[in-house]
Motif scaffolding. Structure first.
Motif, mmCIF file in Angstrom:
data_model
loop_
_atom_site.group_PDB
_atom_site.id
_atom_site.type_symbol
_atom_site.label_atom_id
_atom_site.label_comp_id
_atom_site.label_asym_id
_atom_site.label_seq_id
_atom_site.Cartn_x
_atom_site.Cartn_y
_atom_site.Cartn_z
ATOM 1 N N SER A 83 0.846 -1.196 0.000
ATOM 2 C CA SER A 83 0.000 0.000 0.000
ATOM 3 C C SER A 83 0.879 1.243 0.000
ATOM 4 N N GLY A 84 0.431 2.232 -0.725
ATOM 5 C CA GLY A 84 1.199 3.460 -0.828
ATOM 6 C C GLY A 84 2.202 3.419 -1.971
ATOM 7 N N SER A 85 2.387 2.253 -2.580
ATOM 8 C CA SER A 85 3.284 2.168 -3.735
ATOM 9 C C SER A 85 2.435 2.191 -5.002
ATOM 10 N N GLU A 86 3.087 2.272 -6.127
ATOM 11 C CA GLU A 86 2.357 2.258 -7.400
ATOM 12 C C GLU A 86 1.983 0.831 -7.790
ATOM 13 N N HIS A 87 2.501 -0.139 -7.069
ATOM 14 C CA HIS A 87 2.275 -1.550 -7.389
ATOM 15 C C HIS A 87 0.904 -1.987 -6.894
ATOM 16 N N GLU A 88 0.066 -2.430 -7.806
ATOM 17 C CA GLU A 88 -1.237 -2.957 -7.433
ATOM 18 C C GLU A 88 -1.081 -4.421 -7.049
ATOM 19 N N VAL A 89 -1.786 -4.832 -6.013
ATOM 20 C CA VAL A 89 -1.690 -6.210 -5.530
ATOM 21 C C VAL A 89 -2.803 -7.036 -6.164
#
Length: 197
Positions: A83-89
């Motif tokens: 969370s908070g990164s550009e990476h979607e989980v």
């Protein structure tokens, strides 16, 4: 007592340790360095077993009175860490991080959704793709676990002299790449031998 009697009276663990030390010294290490490596290997085994038993997670769940399945805990932790990164989980992210096949990851994610700690949402980048995000309950649990973990670290390491702790972190980071470093060194040696032929 003769040397032969001493050798026969050694415990199996001592004989095995001596064998390990001999192998290391045969590879050019000093006795002192070899003893340090054997000690490191023992510590790594203890850490590996502790992690396999998931001791910190179990203590957190017990002390925080969280009734979560370990797989659900893992999904919550993975989503929280991204969370908070550009990476979607996605389920694929969970499969990759847990080193499980996608169908197993899908079942674990379904359990986490049912437990109310994550929810499925449409991707911001591609509405056809489904991503995961923490629910309010999941955020509260993840924050409580993170605080618990840092408190345990502070309890364990707070009395260390600052210089030792900083040096330990530096050396631990350096050590963490030992497998890749050893493999690269081995590959280079094999290629050098091949080039001789």
């Amino acid at each position: 007592m003769s040397k032969d009697n001493t050798a026969r009276e050694k415990k199996p663990d001592d004989r095995l340790r001596d064998h390990h030390l001999l192998q290391l010294t045969d590879h050019g290490m000093s006795r002192r360095a070899a003893e340090a490596v054997v000690t490191i290997d023992t510590i790594m085994g203890n850490i590996r077993r502790s992690m396999a038993r998931r001791e910190l997670m179990r203590m957190a769940m017990r002390d925080l009175e969280l009734d979560l399945d370990p797989g659900v805990f893992d999904v919550m932790s993975i989503v929280e860490s991204c969370s908070g990164s550009e990476h979607e989980v996605t389920v694929g992210t969970v499969a990759e991080r847990l080193n499980v096949d996608p169908s197993r990851a899908s079942r674990i994610v379904a359990d986490a959704v049912e437990a109310g700690v994550v929810r499925r949402v449409a991707s911001q980048a591609d509405a056809r793709r489904i991503c995961l995000e923490l629910t309010d309950v999941g955020r509260r649990h993840a924050l409580a676990v993170r605080k618990y973990k840092w408190r345990r670290f502070a309890d364990a390491l707070g009395d260390w002299p600052e210089d030792e702790l900083v040096e330990f972190a530096r050396l631990f980071a350096k050590f963490s790449s030992w497998v890749a470093d050893a493999d690269a060194k081995h590959t280079k040696a094999v290629e050098a031998e091949r080039d001789k032929d």
